[in-house]
Design an enzyme around this catalytic site. Structure first.
Site, PDB file in Angstrom:
ATOM      1  N   SER A   1       0.604  -1.357  -0.030  1.00  0.00           N
ATOM      2  CA  SER A   1       0.057   0.140   0.095  1.00  0.00           C
ATOM      3  C   SER A   1       1.664   1.376  -0.059  1.00  0.00           C
ATOM      4  CB  SER A   1      -0.970   0.021   1.286  1.00  0.00           C
ATOM      5  OG  SER A   1      -1.820  -1.159   1.118  1.00  0.00           O
TER       6      SER A   1
HETATM    7  N1  SAH Z   1      -0.456  -4.974   4.481  1.00  0.00           N
HETATM    8  C1  SAH Z   1       0.183  -4.826   3.126  1.00  0.00           C
HETATM    9  C2  SAH Z   1      -0.985  -4.467   1.645  1.00  0.00           C
HETATM   10  C3  SAH Z   1      -2.303  -5.594   1.198  1.00  0.00           C
HETATM   11  S1  SAH Z   1      -2.696  -5.604  -0.309  1.00  0.00           S
HETATM   12  C4  SAH Z   1       1.470  -4.779   3.165  1.00  0.00           C
HETATM   13  O1  SAH Z   1       1.659  -3.468   4.083  1.00  0.00           O
HETATM   14  O2  SAH Z   1       1.256  -4.533   2.170  1.00  0.00           O
HETATM   15  C5  SAH Z   1      -3.706  -6.741   0.446  1.00  0.00           C
HETATM   16  C6  SAH Z   1      -3.570  -8.464   0.184  1.00  0.00           C
HETATM   17  O3  SAH Z   1      -4.242  -9.069   0.951  1.00  0.00           O
HETATM   18  C7  SAH Z   1      -3.047  -9.292  -0.551  1.00  0.00           C
HETATM   19  O4  SAH Z   1      -1.424  -9.533  -0.142  1.00  0.00           O
HETATM   20  C8  SAH Z   1      -3.989  -9.791  -0.896  1.00  0.00           C
HETATM   21  O5  SAH Z   1      -3.298 -11.185  -0.833  1.00  0.00           O
HETATM   22  C9  SAH Z   1      -4.758 -10.124   0.525  1.00  0.00           C
HETATM   23  N2  SAH Z   1      -5.553 -10.949   1.095  1.00  0.00           N
HETATM   24  C10 SAH Z   1      -6.849 -10.621   0.064  1.00  0.00           C
HETATM   25  N3  SAH Z   1      -7.539 -11.189   0.371  1.00  0.00           N
HETATM   26  C11 SAH Z   1      -7.374 -11.636   2.066  1.00  0.00           C
HETATM   27  C12 SAH Z   1      -8.503 -12.587   2.774  1.00  0.00           C
HETATM   28  N4  SAH Z   1      -9.437 -13.000   2.600  1.00  0.00           N
HETATM   29  N5  SAH Z   1      -7.782 -12.719   3.492  1.00  0.00           N
HETATM   30  C13 SAH Z   1      -6.081 -12.968   3.905  1.00  0.00           C
HETATM   31  N6  SAH Z   1      -5.249 -11.922   2.556  1.00  0.00           N
HETATM   32  C14 SAH Z   1      -6.686 -11.278   1.945  1.00  0.00           C
END
Ligand code: SAH
Length: 222
Positions: free
Chosen positions: A68
């Site tokens: 992000s």
């Molecule tokens: N917090 C992260 C940014 C995340 S992008 C950072 O600091 O880099 C969102 C992430 O959520 C992705 O890696 C995606 O694979 C994950 N994601 C999507 N649906 C999810 C779920 N149901 N449970 C856990 N992770 C999930």
């Protein structure tokens, strides 16, 4: 990917400039800014993208996912109002950067990722850093019933609804920050802060539009 944990004066200087930029973008919580100043964001990106690590941009981290944008991480963290010792559950570990920012603020961080390859890659990076984060491969819609309840829950993927099980795993008086799908053409989310009152009723506030990758059901490699 080559992982390098070296944190030079140049990196620290770039980080300081990022913190100054975030101040101009309505981030005023000093504990959030101190954490951003502490966590080496370049470690989460491939070496060839080092120059971009401290600009205020989102970035691909492989497996179709993104780290992000720093201002979004700071904004969500500020809304969450974190303090030392709180138990925080993050949904969507991704790069692991947001988890480290929370840990740098003294939170006990539990984080779930559903994307198998990304989970293992990030786990490897997190083990090289001085933050003690508990990582789980799983479906964030289910939360972590074994470790519940949590003081704070932060969702970092675009959610189609407020996951009921996560609400149940939030302590009374606890706060959840969640980007919720607006179902518009551009697939934006509105940022919500949900407070579970001590009588377990819910208070909901809205904080503008954002764009996240979608929150998907079940563990996968897609
Ligand atoms: N917090 C992260 C940014 C995340 S992008 C950072 O600091 O880099 C969102 C992430 O959520 C992705 O890696 C995606 O694979 C994950 N994601 C999507 N649906 C999810 C779920 N149901 N449970 C856990 N992770 C999930």
């Amino acid at each position: 990917m080559s992982i390098h944990t070296e944190d030079s004066y140049r990196h620290k200087g770039m980080r300081k400039q990022l913190v100054d930029l975030l101040r101009t973008k309505n981030i005023s919580d000093e504990s959030v800014l101190a954490a951003i100043n502490e966590v080496p964001r370049h470690v989460f990106l491939d070496t060839s993208f080092e120059e971009l690590a401290y600009q205020d941009i989102a970035f691909p981290i492989g497996s179709g996912q993104t780290i992000s944008q720093p201002s979004t991480v700071a904004f969500q963290t500020q809304l969450l109002s974190v303090s030392k010792g709180l138990k925080v559950l993050e949904i969507g570990t991704g790069s692991g950067y947001q988890a480290c920012v929370l840990a740098a603020m003294g939170a006990k961080v539990f984080t779930i990722e559903r994307q198998r390859n990304l989970f293992f890659k990030t786990k490897e990076i997190l083990e090289l850093l001085p933050f003690h984060i508990k990582t789980f491969l799983g479906d964030g819609f289910e939360g972590l019933p074994t470790y519940a309840p949590f003081d704070r829950i932060i969702i970092t993927a675009g959610a189609p609804e407020i996951p009921q099980k996560l609400l149940e795993q939030l302590k009374p008086g606890g706060v959840m920050v969640i980007p919720m799908d607006k179902n518009d053409e551009e697939q934006h989310q509105k940022m919500l802060r949900i407070t579970k009152m001590t009588d377990s009723t819910i208070q909901q506030e809205e904080f503008g539009d954002f764009k996240f990758v979608p929150m998907l059901k079940e563990i996968g490699n897609d």
